[in-house]
Design an enzyme around this catalytic site. Structure first.
Site, PDB file in Angstrom:
ATOM      1  N   LYS A  60      -1.297  -5.464  -0.402  1.00  0.00           N
ATOM      2  CA  LYS A  60      -1.053  -5.568   1.097  1.00  0.00           C
ATOM      3  C   LYS A  60      -0.312  -6.719   1.377  1.00  0.00           C
ATOM      4  O   LYS A  60       0.342  -6.990   2.289  1.00  0.00           O
ATOM      5  CB  LYS A  60      -1.901  -4.889   1.945  1.00  0.00           C
ATOM      6  CG  LYS A  60      -2.503  -3.595   1.747  1.00  0.00           C
ATOM      7  CD  LYS A  60      -1.334  -2.744   2.115  1.00  0.00           C
ATOM      8  CE  LYS A  60      -1.737  -1.114   2.240  1.00  0.00           C
ATOM      9  NZ  LYS A  60      -0.937  -0.368   2.999  1.00  0.00           N
ATOM     10  N   SER A  85      -7.422   0.679   8.638  1.00  0.00           N
ATOM     11  CA  SER A  85      -8.731   0.772   8.311  1.00  0.00           C
ATOM     12  C   SER A  85      -9.223  -0.209   7.123  1.00  0.00           C
ATOM     13  O   SER A  85     -10.400  -0.510   6.522  1.00  0.00           O
ATOM     14  CB  SER A  85      -9.221   2.222   7.666  1.00  0.00           C
ATOM     15  OG  SER A  85      -8.579   2.643   6.915  1.00  0.00           O
TER      16      SER A  85
END
Lengths: 330, 330
Positions: A60, A85
């Site tokens: 990410k 999350s």
């Protein structure tokens, strides 16, 4: 929601290459690992792209770094905000810390404790909300209104996809450098499909076959491809907590067009794969990070008769190490 | 005991280089990992030589491979035998399997189950004995008598040291390739001191400072250096199950002459280091494999004011993953 004002690049291999030039010194060139024994068991050469070893513990960091690099100075100064999350939240908080700008993170109270702890450790401003989509969007809108921060989506955006696609360019280089030659195929896990979509764009014209691996308990992509429509109304239930979101709107056409096939694996297969990666490859992956390998070990993948090495992307390694691993019976 | 009949090479950097040429294609060139956050916390650049990712899960594959390569064809055909409670046993069994010769392993009943399972998985003929030295030696002599197999010691032999020393040559190359430049220091864990001794020989004349790290509960080397004699009569008590043996007779003079300093770390420091390596570096190390890093993080190491990158050797990664990690409270 307020996105970046700079026009995103087109979705081509060249635009992934441009993204790679922009972020190459800012993220890790993670190792490409091999294992004689796991390759032997699978029946073909397996290579493992260890994105669990990237900054913040997942791939990410690539999309977050590139998205923020594409903001104007003015936008950047206002800070960034996201709802996530897990791994994207930590990645964005780390990018923001290194640039000394504020990061506002909206997360459901139910997010894994280890991932929320990482956000806090990187100095992110955490806003906890209820786990419903409405509650999340309301909290996000509220933070944006108060701060004027720029929204950096977890996966559903062109720049995110381009950033994640840089994984493929590195694997190509490293396979060549390592003497493995030309890849036969690459398998990436599917949640929002930013990673899979980016890889598929980067692989265009290379002849490398691109596959997606999805948890059976969050199989919106597999079902959506069968039905010819993007599915967004489903209740995911899987141990792979990083792959719960539906395929993003921007990513969907790429998955339809450029991915050869997406296949599911069960939670049991995911756990077996995760344990094997810890044991044989000595690398700590989270359940989502083991999904591509779970598919690579399956009989149905073997039927595809890939020629040449198969690369699986180990997408993340953020697990709570203060509790027993999930395969250990209490 | 029957050792190899070929004369061992002298203990020089050149002889380590010769060992490296002999085994380079037979063992993994394990990754040299880095971590921005762990380096930041330590206050200097840390590099991690991931020998936990070598074949059989530890550096022991190097010494075992080289020792067996130095046997004559005739000796090799008779098979090999060793006594070891862990990583050397698994490494030798794997080397023998690849050469299609028998490996006889004498292990105490009390050895870690995961390590005994590895020996069996590699096809080694396991003889379990009582954990006393007498019982071990009797069992070993008995197996030798019955089979005529050649003894390959776990650490106390010149060829073993030369094989283990190849770690240093790779680190040198990889630090250069990775743009890290010249190393300031390297830290290796100390059990029998085959690894530390081999590294010290390989590092001669390079200006790289060589340090040993020893569990406080098995500090025969630190005490021995202070007293000027090799200590063999002690009862080790430490979580680092790979570092229980006294420094070997062949290795002792090298440690005395070529190692700048050996320092101890407590079991608590070892556990903290092990957990951090799993969490931040995403790499599975066993307690013994975290001992060098535990020293690198300590205040007493910082006082040595090393200039340049510090490499710690992650010596092994064989843990029982079917039980909670040792830092998890039941």
């Amino acid at each position: 929601m307020d996105g970046p004002s700079t026009a995103p690049l087109p979705l081509t291999r060249a635009s992934v290459q441009q993204a790679h030039r922009a972020i190459a010194t800012l993220v890790h060139r993670t190792p490409l690992l091999s294992s004689t024994s796991l390759s032997h068991d699978a029946g073909y050469t397996l290579l493992f792209k260890a994105e669990n070893c990237n900054k913040s513990g997942s791939f990410k960091i690539r999309g977050a770094t590139y998205s923020v690099a594409c903001l104007t100075d003015h936008e950047r100064r206002r800070g960034v905000v996201t709802q996530s999350s897990g791994n994207h939240a930590a990645a964005l908080a780390l990018v923001a810390r290194d640039l000394d700008i504020p990061a506002h993170i909206v997360s459901p109270r139910t997010a894994p404790a280890a991932k929320l702890a990482a956000v806090r450790a990187y100095g992110g401003n955490l806003t906890l909300c209820d786990p419903s989509i409405e509650s999340r969007e309301a909290a996000l809108a509220d933070v944006q209104r108060r701060t004027g921060a720029c929204y950096v989506p977890p996966s559903d955006a062109v720049n995110t996809m381009l950033g994640q696609g840089t994984v493929f360019l590195e694997v190509e280089e490293q396979a060549r450098e390592g003497g493995w030659g030309k890849l036969g195929a690459i398998i990436a896990p599917v949640g929002g499909a930013g990673l899979l979509g980016g890889i598929a764009v980067a692989a265009r014209g290379t002849g490398v076959r691109v596959f997606g691996a999805e948890p059976a308990g969050a199989d919106d992509c597999v079902r959506g491809l069968a039905e010819g429509r993007r599915i967004t109304d489903f209740k995911p239930e899987t141990i792979a907590d990083g792959l719960l979101t539906p395929v993003g709107e921007h990513n969907w056409p790429v998955v339809q067009q450029d991915v050869e096939k997406v296949m599911t694996v069960t939670d049991e297969e995911i756990l077996d794969a995760q344990r094997l990666l810890w044991q044989r490859l000595k690398t700590v992956v989270e359940p989502s990070g083991a999904v591509a390998f779970a598919l690579a070990r399956s009989a149905k993948f073997r039927e595809l008769r890939v020629e040449g090495p198969v690369c699986v992307v180990l997408s993340g390694g953020n697990v709570d190490l203060d509790v027993p691993p999930p395969w250990v019976k209490a």
